[in-house]
Design a protein around this motif. Structure first.
Motif, short mmCIF file in Angstrom:
data_model
loop_
_atom_site.label_atom_id
_atom_site.label_comp_id
_atom_site.label_asym_id
_atom_site.label_seq_id
_atom_site.Cartn_x
_atom_site.Cartn_y
_atom_site.Cartn_z
N GLY A 1 35.09 -28.32 21.34
CA GLY A 1 35.54 -28.13 22.71
C GLY A 1 36.99 -27.74 22.86
N ILE A 2 37.65 -27.37 21.75
CA ILE A 2 39.05 -26.94 21.79
C ILE A 2 39.10 -25.42 21.79
N ARG A 3 39.84 -24.86 22.71
CA ARG A 3 39.95 -23.40 22.80
C ARG A 3 40.68 -22.83 21.60
N THR A 4 40.26 -21.64 21.18
CA THR A 4 40.96 -20.85 20.17
C THR A 4 41.13 -19.43 20.73
N PRO A 5 42.08 -18.66 20.23
CA PRO A 5 42.27 -17.30 20.75
C PRO A 5 41.06 -16.41 20.44
N ARG A 6 40.80 -15.44 21.31
CA ARG A 6 39.83 -14.40 20.97
C ARG A 6 40.34 -13.70 19.71
N THR A 7 39.44 -13.52 18.75
CA THR A 7 39.86 -13.10 17.42
C THR A 7 38.95 -12.00 16.89
N LEU A 8 39.54 -11.08 16.15
CA LEU A 8 38.78 -10.09 15.41
C LEU A 8 39.40 -9.94 14.03
N GLY A 9 38.59 -10.12 13.01
CA GLY A 9 39.01 -9.82 11.65
C GLY A 9 38.20 -8.64 11.17
N THR A 10 38.87 -7.60 10.69
CA THR A 10 38.11 -6.40 10.32
C THR A 10 38.92 -5.46 9.43
N ASN A 11 38.19 -4.60 8.74
CA ASN A 11 38.82 -3.44 8.08
C ASN A 11 38.22 -2.15 8.66
N ASP A 12 37.60 -2.28 9.84
CA ASP A 12 37.00 -1.14 10.53
C ASP A 12 37.94 -0.67 11.64
N PRO A 13 38.60 0.47 11.50
CA PRO A 13 39.55 0.93 12.51
C PRO A 13 38.94 1.04 13.90
N LEU B 1 45.46 -22.77 16.66
CA LEU B 1 45.68 -21.58 15.86
C LEU B 1 45.14 -21.75 14.44
N GLU B 2 45.54 -22.82 13.76
CA GLU B 2 45.11 -23.03 12.38
C GLU B 2 45.47 -24.44 11.94
N ARG C 1 36.24 -22.05 14.18
CA ARG C 1 34.84 -22.36 14.49
C ARG C 1 34.64 -23.85 14.73
N ILE C 2 35.21 -24.68 13.85
CA ILE C 2 35.02 -26.12 13.97
C ILE C 2 35.67 -26.65 15.25
N PHE C 3 36.85 -26.16 15.59
CA PHE C 3 37.51 -26.66 16.79
C PHE C 3 36.82 -26.17 18.06
N ARG C 4 36.29 -24.94 18.05
CA ARG C 4 35.54 -24.48 19.22
C ARG C 4 34.31 -25.36 19.45
N GLU C 5 33.66 -25.72 18.34
CA GLU C 5 32.49 -26.60 18.46
C GLU C 5 32.87 -27.97 19.00
#
Length: 340
Positions: A134-146, A290-291, A128-132
């Protein structure tokens, strides 16, 4: 001046001695404290009186004007075999709270404060901080919903990877530790998505790589190194799978100014002096964050190519060499900063 090094006995002794020797060369005294010895073989004592306070680590007074390097934390060992498991659990919990309470109150300069390390060790926050910035980050999904996971994976035409947010290893049946590396999502993975009900996972759309970069921050200095992970079979998804085989293949990398500035702003916002950031560099030359590991390894990048002078940079920060410590948005005054 004293520099307290918090580590454990199995933590690369030659590396710890290398840091200690550099500290001595600056006229300071290194104090190595093995946390796996606490509380059975090592002692911590503090006192707070109306006219002041004091902190002792194995009899060494550490206070204002000194520094603490939180290299590695470790649970205490060596309790009596006959000790009741409940009593041992209670003793370990109390020892942990005691240790971090003493560190929080101690006014020594810290690289880095434990609370800040814990607060910054979150990949979604890094992105979130790097996107703000102007640095690109991968499209991401964190979930426990199949269902959400299936929908996300179907939207990734170039494939996806899956990783864990924690580095918690598990002990296999043969007694060896197993660490879960970043992995490609394969058909058999997608077929087991119902297991997300038992444990959430972190999915990212696969980003095409030209190479990967590790950028390591020591106060105001940043060292960047690149690895051509796509040229080695088995390292294309996670270079750590072939880390030892590729250890002499790292090369110096010049970070673009806007990426270096974003990394510096991140460190300042988090109140951190140290950080190890991982980037993908695309074939077009774009740096994708990435991190940022708040306590990542770095010694191999000094002991092997590109031989960056990282230990000297670390000690510059610890002993307060002119211009070495990064000014942070959070106050640098240990006595007024609740995170210390």
């Amino acid at each position: 001046m004293k520099v307290l090094i918090l580590t454990h006995k199995n933590d690369a002794p030659p590396f710890i001695e290398r840091v200690a020797a550099e500290i001595r060369s600056r006229g300071a005294e290194p104090v190595v404290f093995h946390l796996n010895d606490f509380p059975v073989k090592a002692t911590i004592t503090f006192g707070q009186e109306s006219d002041g306070e004091w902190f002792l680590f194995n009899g060494h007074a550490i206070g204002e004007g000194d520094a603490i390097w939180g290299r590695r934390y470790h649970q205490g060992v060596g309790f009596p075999e006959k000790m009741h498991p409940g009593h041992k659990q209670m003793a370990l919990a109390e020892s942990d709270r005691f240790l971090h309470g003493a560190l929080a109150a101690c006014p020594a300069f810290k690289v880095d404060a434990y609370a800040r390390v814990r607060a910054s060790d979150h990949k979604p926050l890094h992105q979130r901080i790097f996107r703000e910035a102007g640095i690109r980050t991968p499209r991401t999904l964190g979930t426990n919903d199949p269902a959400k996971a299936r929908a996300f994976l179907s939207s990734c035409p170039n494939g996806a990877i899956v990783k864990m947010l924690s580095a918690e290893p598990f002990v296999k049946d043969d007694g060896k530790l197993q660490v879960v590396m970043t992995s490609e999502v394969r058909p058999e993975t997608a077929e087991r998505l119902e297991q997300l009900r038992l444990c959430p996972m972190y999915f990212q759309e696969r980003v095409e790589k030209a190479f990967e970069v590790r950028a390591t921050v020591f106060g105001t200095k940043i060292f960047a190194a690149r690895i051509d992970s796509q040229q080695v079979e088995g390292a294309d998804v996670d270079w750590r799978n072939k880390g030892l085989a590729m250890i002499d293949q790292w090369r110096h990398h010049d970070l673009p100014r806007h990426v270096e500035d974003a990394l510096g702003r991140y460190q300042e916002a988090m109140g951190m002096q140290y950080g190890a950031a991982d980037f993908i560099v695309t074939p077009e030359g774009e740096h994708v964050l990435l991190e940022v590991n708040p306590a990542g390894e770095f010694f191999w990048l000094e002991a092997n190519p590109p031989h960056h002078p990282m230990v000297a940079a670390l000690v510059d920060v610890l002993v307060g060499a002119p211009g070495a410590r990064r000014r942070t948005i959070q106050t640098d005054n240990a006595r007024s900063d609740p995170l210390f």
